[in-house]
Design an enzyme around this catalytic site. Sequence first.
Site, PDB file in Angstrom:
ATOM      1  CG  ASN A  38      -2.257   0.742   0.837  1.00  0.00           C
ATOM      2  OD1 ASN A  38      -2.359   1.631   0.091  1.00  0.00           O
ATOM      3  ND2 ASN A  38      -3.314   0.155   1.665  1.00  0.00           N
ATOM      4  CG  HIS A  68      23.107   5.708  12.051  1.00  0.00           C
ATOM      5  ND1 HIS A  68      24.033   6.387  11.244  1.00  0.00           N
ATOM      6  CD2 HIS A  68      21.979   5.996  11.746  1.00  0.00           C
ATOM      7  CE1 HIS A  68      23.203   6.932  10.205  1.00  0.00           C
ATOM      8  NE2 HIS A  68      22.058   6.740  10.602  1.00  0.00           N
ATOM      9  CB  ALA A 113      -1.971  -1.706  12.599  1.00  0.00           C
TER      10      ALA A 113
END
Length: 146
Positions: A38, A68, A113
């Site tokens: 999406n 990092h 989600a």
Amino acid sequence: MKKGSRCSIGKFLMINGPVYMKGIDNSKIIIGDNCFFNHNCCIISMNSISIGNDCMFANNVTIIDHNHNVVNNKISKNDYITEPVTIGNNVWCGANVVILKGTKIGNNSIIAAGAVVNSNVPDNEIWGGVPAKKIKDINGGGNYDS
């Protein structure tokens, strides 16, 4: 794709809106057959990101295989730690999921989600939260409500 990087896409890829993909020096991105992304998904590889067949990614999913490095309590701007990301077949990631370096998501799994995945997800499980943890097993059928 930058110097030496490779991207392989299987049969039928559906993208609904902008998707950002970046391969950095000698990395690889592999996307299997019949996958859906999406809008606003982001895939950035410095190592390897492999996505199986029949996967679905809701809006704003981020997949990244590096961080990092921190040296002497300082964040390095040019030194990274990388580990491959592997996503199995028939995986569904909900909106705003973040998948971090070194993770493996098993076949037929669902990531809820807003989850941040920083550890391995076995086959046939639903995971969610920050950091993502197991919510429940998927015991067949098509209803995945928790």
